[in-house]
Scaffold this motif. Structure first.
Motif, mmCIF file in Angstrom:
data_model
loop_
_atom_site.group_PDB
_atom_site.id
_atom_site.type_symbol
_atom_site.label_atom_id
_atom_site.label_comp_id
_atom_site.label_asym_id
_atom_site.label_seq_id
_atom_site.Cartn_x
_atom_site.Cartn_y
_atom_site.Cartn_z
ATOM 1 N N UNK A 610 55.927 -32.589 100.135
ATOM 2 C CA UNK A 610 57.221 -33.271 100.113
ATOM 3 C C UNK A 610 58.392 -32.295 99.957
ATOM 4 N N UNK A 611 58.089 -30.975 99.971
ATOM 5 C CA UNK A 611 59.172 -29.996 99.872
ATOM 6 C C UNK A 611 59.830 -29.808 101.237
ATOM 7 N N UNK A 612 61.082 -29.358 101.192
ATOM 8 C CA UNK A 612 61.832 -29.149 102.436
ATOM 9 C C UNK A 612 61.224 -28.020 103.251
ATOM 10 N N UNK A 613 61.100 -28.251 104.572
ATOM 11 C CA UNK A 613 60.632 -27.254 105.534
ATOM 12 C C UNK A 613 59.219 -26.756 105.221
ATOM 13 N N UNK A 614 58.425 -27.594 104.486
ATOM 14 C CA UNK A 614 57.037 -27.219 104.197
ATOM 15 C C UNK A 614 56.114 -28.191 104.905
ATOM 16 N N UNK A 615 55.051 -27.640 105.500
ATOM 17 C CA UNK A 615 54.078 -28.465 106.185
ATOM 18 C C UNK A 615 52.685 -28.031 105.754
ATOM 19 N N UNK A 616 51.736 -28.934 105.977
ATOM 20 C CA UNK A 616 50.365 -28.565 105.686
ATOM 21 C C UNK A 616 49.878 -27.470 106.602
ATOM 22 N N UNK A 617 48.905 -26.687 106.118
ATOM 23 C CA UNK A 617 48.395 -25.570 106.909
ATOM 24 C C UNK A 617 47.678 -26.102 108.160
ATOM 25 N N UNK A 618 48.011 -25.484 109.275
ATOM 26 C CA UNK A 618 47.389 -25.916 110.530
ATOM 27 C C UNK A 618 47.904 -27.257 111.010
ATOM 28 N N UNK A 624 61.761 -30.949 112.379
ATOM 29 C CA UNK A 624 62.571 -30.130 111.455
ATOM 30 C C UNK A 624 61.853 -29.826 110.153
ATOM 31 N N UNK A 625 60.801 -30.584 109.811
ATOM 32 C CA UNK A 625 60.125 -30.381 108.531
ATOM 33 C C UNK A 625 60.877 -30.998 107.371
ATOM 34 N N UNK A 626 61.830 -31.864 107.680
ATOM 35 C CA UNK A 626 62.631 -32.497 106.627
ATOM 36 C C UNK A 626 62.232 -33.937 106.373
ATOM 37 N N UNK A 627 61.306 -34.484 107.178
ATOM 38 C CA UNK A 627 60.998 -35.909 107.089
ATOM 39 C C UNK A 627 60.503 -36.324 105.721
ATOM 40 N N UNK A 628 59.388 -35.728 105.251
ATOM 41 C CA UNK A 628 58.819 -36.125 103.966
ATOM 42 C C UNK A 628 59.715 -35.722 102.797
ATOM 43 N N UNK A 629 60.431 -34.592 102.927
ATOM 44 C CA UNK A 629 61.377 -34.222 101.878
ATOM 45 C C UNK A 629 62.468 -35.275 101.755
ATOM 46 N N UNK A 630 62.938 -35.804 102.899
ATOM 47 C CA UNK A 630 63.949 -36.858 102.889
ATOM 48 C C UNK A 630 63.373 -38.142 102.296
ATOM 49 N N UNK A 631 62.082 -38.439 102.611
ATOM 50 C CA UNK A 631 61.421 -39.616 102.036
ATOM 51 C C UNK A 631 61.397 -39.536 100.515
ATOM 52 N N UNK A 632 61.011 -38.397 99.989
ATOM 53 C CA UNK A 632 60.935 -38.246 98.537
ATOM 54 C C UNK A 632 62.300 -38.445 97.884
ATOM 55 N N UNK A 633 63.334 -37.834 98.462
ATOM 56 C CA UNK A 633 64.675 -37.964 97.893
ATOM 57 C C UNK A 633 65.158 -39.404 97.952
ATOM 58 N N UNK A 634 64.892 -40.097 99.060
ATOM 59 C CA UNK A 634 65.320 -41.486 99.186
ATOM 60 C C UNK A 634 64.562 -42.397 98.218
#
Length: 677
Positions: A610-618, A624-634
């Motif tokens: 859920x961190x910004x610009x972080x994705x699972x390995x592979x 943009x890598x912001x989707x889940x970070x935006x979900x957490x903040x919302x």
């Protein structure tokens, strides 16, 4: 101390028994003198026991002079403190009943006709010597003395004994008897000298034995002071050895604890405020009392309540010696633990160091005792050894305390340095990770910005080409619009995250029909998943479920979760959308779950997904890598919680990945969730 011989006398087998001598003193004076001298010399030569030798000579003289009692007493002067007396009484006296009254020695010496001296003239020295000898030899015998003929014997110019011939009836001594007594003086003086020499040798042997014993005691105390024994145990052994060596009935070691720390600077002979504690005790009746545990010996008293101990301070530096408790004034008070009524003889010596009294060494006796100078010197040396041991122990304890404190501080410092090192290492790791994230962010942002701009620039160039067909122009304009929209959405997402993190946006609640809203989102999602062969199932409660929330934020959360499920689902799988009502801790909650089938999310990935610009390995996918970070903040903005769980599918390499959204059903029950949720 005087030595006396009991009656009747038992003779050893190696001595010749003396026979009676029916000789008249007036006849054959010279022969009788020669005979008596020969017999006395024979007794001296053949007697192995000196005390029995005087007894034999007393019997010889008593029978020869035909008296009722003969008393021989050694005169010791400076040679020895012990006098030996030998008494012989006639058989007639032993058979007759003794008078009930004791004779008065003072009356005997005042009645001049009763006591006569064979030596003429009679000197004051001779009178004193004869009087002391009669007191020593006859004070325990209830004799009706009526006449005494005495003669002090001399050897080397000094008196060494007294011969006393005693009659129980009035009697006038003949000159021949006096002369005969004078004539045998030299032989008797030799006998007295033999006895005194034997006493001197025995006394010297006893003194050497005591000296060796005392030296052994000092060596033992020295070894104890250098041992690793605990102080109280060492002091207990010291008092036990000292009291036993000096043949005392009881020994005590008492230590003082001052309540006034400035007492050392106060005037001398002033009684301080202190508490005395018995830390060592030895009793002759209980010689193994030193094995008693120290806590059972913990007897204490205030120094102000014991005048006996106070005398150490009033007569500083000198031992306190009390021969009898009766000598102490009635106003004096003694601590009960001294048991002064049963042990009235006391020797008390202070334990000192640099003028300060550390405590006392106490020796007690039931009977009066004269302490010799050698014994007092020994006690003084013992006190010095004990004082040194106490100071060494206290100094060692203080040094050990300082060492322990500094060791603890050093250990604490090392632990702090280790923690700081670990923190620094963690900070370095975090900085490295942040630096990598920054590089990844810049690289990702650079791609996300450059790619649309490149498409837009290419479309603009193509639009400027001459003779371009209208269809191509419309296509390039669509590309410009799409890429511009992507750029605007990226910037809007960044701005939204910034606002949410700064908590500047107030909530705008409204009530929605959750069933209808989810059905709407599910239908919109179903239209775009056909190209991957995906399908969606929606599971809703049978009754319509209402929800108070901010509609825009709610829509964006579900859209991002469904978009994530689309991106990371395997082909020809099912996406499940589920909603239900739950009551927990009297709070109404709405639970929404979005589940897809794809690659598993590890526990490590779940910590930063859920961190910004972080994705699972592979798990790279265009975005943009912001989707889940935006979900957490919302979700946090709506006072809810978001969690992810990955469950392995049996007989498959895939897993079910479930995102669980928890929201308060009503705004008045909403409470913030921590980021750890």
């Amino acid at each position: 101390m005087n030595n006396y011989l009991s009656l009747p006398l038992q003779y050893p087998d190696n001595l010749e028994r003396t026979q009676s001598y029916p000789v008249k003193l007036m006849q054959h004076q010279e022969e009788l003198v020669h005979y008596l001298a020969q017999r006395i010399n024979h007794i001296i030569a053949n007697s192995s026991v000196t005390a029995l030798m005087l007894q034999e000579i007393a019997k010889l003289l008593g029978i020869t002079f035909n008296v009722d009692c003969c008393c021989l007493v050694t005169v010791t002067h400076e040679v020895s403190d012990h006098a030996t007396a030998a008494n012989w009484c006639s058989d007639e006296y032993l058979r007759m009943p003794h008078p009930s009254e004791m004779f008065s020695m003072e009356q005997l010496m005042m009645d001049l006709p009763v006591v006569q001296c064979a030596a003429e003239p009679l000197t004051i020295e001779n009178i004193s010597t004869i009087q002391n000898s009669l007191v020593v030899g006859c004070q325990y015998l209830p004799l009706p003395i009526k006449a005494v003929l005495a003669l002090p014997t001399r050897l080397g110019g000094k008196n060494n004994g007294v011969i006393c011939l005693i009659k129980f009836e009035n009697y006038n001594w003949h000159e021949s008897e006096k002369q005969l007594l004078k004539d045998i003086e030299s032989s008797c003086a030799i006998a007295f000298s033999q006895v005194i020499q034997a006493q001197l040798i025995a006394s010297q042997c006893q003194y050497l034995q005591k000296t060796n014993h005392h030296q052994s005691l000092i060596k033992q105390l020295t070894v104890l002071s250098r041992s690793n024994l605990e102080l109280n145990q060492m002091l207990q052994l010291a008092i036990a050895s000292t009291a036993e060596s000096l043949q005392a009935d009881r020994g005590l070691l008492i230590l003082l604890k001052y309540t006034d720390p400035l007492f050392r600077t106060k005037p001398k002979k002033q009684i301080p405020k202190a508490k005395a504690t018995v830390i060592g005790e030895w009793n002759r009746e209980r010689p193994n009392s030193q094995t008693v545990k120290p806590d059972t010996l913990a007897q204490t008293f205030c120094l102000a309540d014991c005048s006996l101990c106070q005398r150490v301070f009033t007569d500083f530096g000198n031992p306190v010696i009390i021969s009898d408790y009766l000598d102490i004034p009635e106003t004096s008070t003694v601590a009960p633990l001294f048991k002064i009524e049963t042990l009235p003889t006391v020797l008390l010596m202070s334990l000192e160091n640099q003028g300060k009294v550390l405590g006392f060494l106490v020796l007690q006796q039931a009977a009066p005792r004269h302490w010799q100078s050698a014994e007092l010197n020994l006690v003084e040396m013992v006190c010095a050894q004990v004082s040194n041991a106490i100071i060494q122990s206290q100094t060692l304890r203080q040094v050990q305390t300082v060492v322990d404190e500094r060791t603890a501080k050093l250990k604490s410092s090392l632990e702090l340095q280790a923690k700081l090192h670990e923190k620094t290492r963690q900070y370095v790791g975090q900085l490295r990770e942040i630096n990598e994230l920054k590089d990844e962010f810049l690289s990702n942002m650079s791609d996300r910005l450059r790619y649309p701009l490149t498409n837009m620039l290419m479309s603009i160039k193509n639009l400027r080409l001459p003779g371009i067909a209208p269809e191509r122009q419309a296509k390039y304009l669509d590309i410009l619009e799409q890429e511009c929209t992507k750029e605007i959405n990226l910037i809007n997402d960044l701005l939204t995250l910034q606002k949410l993190e700064s908590d500047q946006e107030p909530l705008q609640f409204e009530t929605i029909n959750l069933n209808s809203k989810i059905q709407e989102l599910g239908t919109a999602f179903e239209r775009r998943i056909g190209d991957k062969g995906l399908s969606i199932t929606v599971d809703l409660p049978p009754k319509p479920l209402t929800l108070q929330t901010e509609l825009e934020s709610f829509d964006r959360i579900l859209q991002e979760l469904l978009n994530n499920a689309y991106n990371y689902s395997e082909h020809d799988t099912v996406v499940r959308l589920q909603a239900f009502h739950q009551v927990e801790a009297e709070n109404n909650q709405v639970i929404i779950k979005v589940t897809n089938t794809g690659r598993a999310i590890s526990e490590e990935e779940a910590t930063y997904i859920f961190d910004k610009f972080r994705r699972g390995k592979g798990r790279w996918h265009p975005g943009t890598g912001l989707g889940l970070a935006l979900v957490k903040s919302l979700v946090q903005h709506l006072n809810g919680a978001i969690a992810v769980e990955s469950m392995q599918i049996s007989d498959s390499s895939l897993s079910e990945v479930c995102f669980t959204l928890t929201l308060p059903q009503f705004s008045d029950e909403s409470k913030p969730y921590s980021e750890s949720d």
